[in-house]
Design a protein around this motif. Structure first.
Motif, PDB file in Angstrom:
ATOM      1  N   PHE A  85      10.941  59.245  38.891  1.00 43.05           N
ATOM      2  CA  PHE A  85      11.258  59.688  39.459  1.00 43.05           C
ATOM      3  C   PHE A  85      11.596  59.341  41.175  1.00 43.05           C
ATOM      4  N   VAL A  86      10.339  59.129  41.779  1.00 46.20           N
ATOM      5  CA  VAL A  86      10.648  58.611  42.918  1.00 46.20           C
ATOM      6  C   VAL A  86      11.295  57.479  43.056  1.00 46.20           C
ATOM      7  N   LEU A  87      11.022  55.707  42.547  1.00 37.35           N
ATOM      8  CA  LEU A  87      11.737  55.330  42.433  1.00 37.35           C
ATOM      9  C   LEU A  87      13.467  55.149  42.429  1.00 37.35           C
ATOM     10  N   LEU A  88      14.067  56.268  41.286  1.00 38.33           N
ATOM     11  CA  LEU A  88      14.912  56.404  41.148  1.00 38.33           C
ATOM     12  C   LEU A  88      15.666  56.860  42.239  1.00 38.33           C
ATOM     13  N   ALA A  89      15.238  58.493  42.597  1.00 38.63           N
ATOM     14  CA  ALA A  89      15.538  59.295  43.746  1.00 38.63           C
ATOM     15  C   ALA A  89      15.723  58.198  44.758  1.00 38.63           C
ATOM     16  N   GLN A 312       5.929  60.538  50.356  1.00 45.09           N
ATOM     17  CA  GLN A 312       5.491  60.710  51.698  1.00 45.09           C
ATOM     18  C   GLN A 312       6.860  59.432  52.037  1.00 45.09           C
ATOM     19  N   PHE A 313       6.426  58.397  51.603  1.00 40.69           N
ATOM     20  CA  PHE A 313       7.071  57.295  52.932  1.00 40.69           C
ATOM     21  C   PHE A 313       8.172  57.245  52.607  1.00 40.69           C
ATOM     22  N   PRO A 314       8.967  57.565  51.387  1.00 40.28           N
ATOM     23  CA  PRO A 314      10.684  58.091  51.148  1.00 40.28           C
ATOM     24  C   PRO A 314      11.447  59.113  52.102  1.00 40.28           C
ATOM     25  N   VAL A 315      10.657  60.123  52.878  1.00 38.81           N
ATOM     26  CA  VAL A 315      10.869  60.997  53.137  1.00 38.81           C
ATOM     27  C   VAL A 315      10.659  60.229  54.562  1.00 38.81           C
ATOM     28  N   MET A 316       9.961  59.275  55.007  1.00 39.96           N
ATOM     29  CA  MET A 316       9.589  59.531  55.918  1.00 39.96           C
ATOM     30  C   MET A 316      10.230  58.642  57.169  1.00 39.96           C
ATOM     31  N   ILE A 317      10.523  57.397  55.610  1.00 38.17           N
ATOM     32  CA  ILE A 317      11.386  56.250  56.038  1.00 38.17           C
ATOM     33  C   ILE A 317      12.955  56.689  56.081  1.00 38.17           C
ATOM     34  N   PHE A 318      13.557  57.184  55.370  1.00 41.87           N
ATOM     35  CA  PHE A 318      15.189  57.688  55.471  1.00 41.87           C
ATOM     36  C   PHE A 318      15.651  58.726  56.588  1.00 41.87           C
ATOM     37  N   PHE A 319      14.082  59.336  57.143  1.00 44.98           N
ATOM     38  CA  PHE A 319      14.422  60.486  57.831  1.00 44.98           C
ATOM     39  C   PHE A 319      14.405  59.630  59.229  1.00 44.98           C
TER      40      PHE A 319
END
Length: 640
Positions: A85-89, A312-319
């Protein structure tokens, strides 16, 4: 066949998982404060090694058969819903808002599913430590899951083989310890100071020691066989050992930097051993530490630690891709990011991870056919996310390699570095011959007359005049001997510096992603060769913070007779901008031979001077940067 005894729940492990995941998140948010937060990963490895091995022998010792198939199915159900899910989201977000990150998404997806992503990162040159080399990925942190996945596949199989051939537990323990120590030694051997340590950071072979220490502990300290009641003196010893080991763990988490040679040459192994001792104390039913680390908050976070780590990382990178002025909001933005991480984790935990860990295919179909409006909306949202992310994975197979390395900035740095390397070779010998020459301060009347005359008869670098340098300044700069070390910001301005200071008098070594620890070796090398000029220019801190001790090391190395001009950092997209600059201004008061060039103060309010990353000066900004630095060097030399 005996019935397998019920396993004792050790609530303190939730506290340990909480410490680990919070440490990792804080480290990624602000490595200046939580310099050793990455040590949360060995905590996860140790707990995994302990619990899996303890479960295996708990089953086998009770006379039951350990089902490898059931074990693998349970691991898949526990880990894959969240991972997929984290990969697809993340893929869905990339498709909609950050298409530049599509490249390699297909390979990232497949290698994560196959538990070999850490090796893919190694073979594809993916750095864990680069911050401004077009290399940041929302999936960088997933290397740990691949190592754990490899462990879950191989270790139970090995244990079954050991049992089949009658290998004693003592020998299995010895095997685990030998391989663990060999892994730690390999990390120390492969580590090279000044070189990006991602190879030893990602490698299964160099990180295996933490997991195997946990495995060894389970063999000699099985949770189910520990006595619930022990004499007071033994209980006191347990609690004191727990206190000391916990205190040392926290100390290392807050002090050991990811760039420290000590970390790779035994430091991480020491931390793992200390944590292993603490886990042993927590696992003991007579020690107080299980109770201390067992509470509703820790249980809540511990139960969701896997999801918190994933998102954590997706949120940080996207934010941070959306809001670039991180340094201006050192508290607000990290708080927002943490809230987002927890909210998304909660959604995933409630509606993806927990349901799918126990659900059958019929349950999944029933969920999508539910008569509840809320369930139908959730089903549609999750389906849309997965379909969009899946489209991104498929689309990535046809996406050409990004032209990040062909960008104007990348091409400029590449060209400048190549030209500078050639110039440096010629200048080294000249600086050696003239190392005792006057450093450019205290101009004599003859020199003043000379520069005034040349300014009129033979003007140089006239293009810099509109950036605040007079022709007199430009003539004077031609005679100043200078050694420089820096990162990509300085590399961006190399050609300008070589023009301003005259090729034969200046040696500058600047490179992408460089941090201070690497530059210490470079300066030492110049000093050993007798090629350290009386003036040293330093431009470091963009890619990560450094400590007062590291700064002191540089100042001690160059010596009190060398004038150091340290360019402070303008990196509004990172939280360490302010701490680094404050440290520099503090050091300026300590060292009379240190001058801080306030590029940050000069550059603020001029976004038009920078590329989109708001860190590297564009061609016009590079002229302002190099001219300002040169002018400040002259100004500070006049004060001597």
């Amino acid at each position: 066949m005996n019935k397998s005894p019920k396993r004792r729940f050790i609530g303190g492990f939730d506290g340990l998982r909480t410490l680990g995941v919070i440490g990792v998140i804080m480290y990624h948010l602000n490595p200046t404060v939580f310099s050793g937060g990455y040590l949360g990963v060995p905590i996860f490895f140790l707990i995994s090694g302990y619990l899996i091995t303890d479960h295996f022998f708990n089953t086998v010792d009770a006379g039951n058969k350990f089902s490898l198939g059931n074990f693998y199915v349970k691991r898949v159900r526990r880990l894959y819903p969240g991972l997929v899910f984290v990969l697809l989201a993340s893929g869905a977000y990339i498709v909609l808002f950050l298409k530049d990150l599509l490249y390699h998404l297909d390979q990232i997806f497949v290698t994560n599913i196959l538990n070999v992503y850490n090796w893919w990162q190694i073979f594809n040159g993916q750095s864990y430590f680069e911050r401004f080399a077009n290399n940041e990925s929302p999936f960088t942190h997933l290397w740990t899951l691949s190592i754990e996945g490899q462990f879950y596949i191989v270790w139970p199989l090995l244990l079954l083989l050991f049992i089949k051939f009658g290998v004693k537990k003592s020998r299995i323990f010895g095997f685990a310890m030998i391989v663990s120590i060999a892994s730690a030694i390999l990390m120390a051997v492969l580590y090279q100071p000044g070189v990006d340590p991602s190879r030893v950071y990602y490698g299964t072979d160099t990180r295996l020691f933490s997991i195997l220490l946990g495995c060894g502990l389970a063999i000699i300290w099985p949770a189910e066989k520990l006595k619930k009641s022990v004499i007071k003196s033994d209980k006191a010893i347990l609690n004191i050992v727990g206190l000391l080991s916990f205190a040392l763990m926290v100390f290392m988490i807050f002090t050991v930097k990811d760039s420290s040679p000590f970390l790779y040459r035994g430091g991480m192994f020491i931390f793992s051993v200390v944590t292993c001792i603490f886990i042993a104390v927590v696992a003991h039913p007579s020690a107080i530490w299980d109770k201390i680390l067992s509470n509703k908050l820790f249980h809540y976070i511990g139960a969701r630690s896997y999801g918190l780590y994933l998102y954590q990382f997706p949120v940080m990178i996207f934010f941070e891709a959306k809001f670039k002025n991180i340094a201006d909001h050192p508290v607000l933005y990290p708080v927002i990011e943490v809230i987002l991480i927890f909210l998304i984790t909660e959604f995933s935990y409630r509606f993806v991870e927990r349901p799918l860990s126990k659900a059958s295919w019929s349950d999944v179909k029933e969920f999508f056919k539910s008569s509840s409006a809320i369930s139908r909306v959730l089903a549609i949202v999750i389906a849309l996310i997965c379909v969009t992310g899946g489209y991104g994975v498929v689309k990535a197979t046809t996406v050409p390699k990004p032209k990040a390395n062909d960008s104007q900035l990348a091409q400029t740095i590449k060209k400048n570095t190549k030209n500078s390397t050639k110039s440096n070779k010629k200048a080294l010998e000249n600086i050696r011959k003239n190392k005792n020459k006057q450093d450019g301060s205290k101009l004599t009347p003859e020199q003043i007359a000379k520069y005034k005359k040349l300014a009129k008869t033979h003007p140089v670098n006239k293009e810099f005049e509109k950036y605040g340098l007079s022709q007199f300044d430009l003539q004077r700069l031609q005679d100043i001997h200078l050694t420089g070390v820096g990162d990509s910001v300085m590399a961006d301005g190399l050609d300008n510096f070589h023009k301003l200071f005259n090729d034969k008098n200046v040696v500058i070594d600047a490179a992408v992603s460089r941090q201070l620890d690497a530059s210490v070796n470079i300066l030492q090398d110049y000093k050993d060769k007798g090629a350290l000029a009386p003036n040293v220019m330093v431009g470091l801190g963009t890619n990560g913070p450094f400590t007062e001790e590291q700064l002191d090391q540089v100042m001690k190395l160059v010596g009190p007779k060398t004038h150091v001009f340290w360019i402070n950092v303008f990196v509004p997209t990172r939280p360490w901008e302010k701490p680094v600059n404050e440290l520099l201004f503090k050091a300026q008061k300590k060292y009379k031979n240190l001058s801080v060039i306030d590029w940050n103060g000069y550059a603020k309010g001029h976004p038009d001077w920078f590329y989109d990353d708001q860190v590297h000066p564009n061609p016009d900004g590079s002229m302002y940067y190099s001219s300002f630095v040169a002018k400040q060097i002259l100004k500070d030399l006049d004060k001597k």
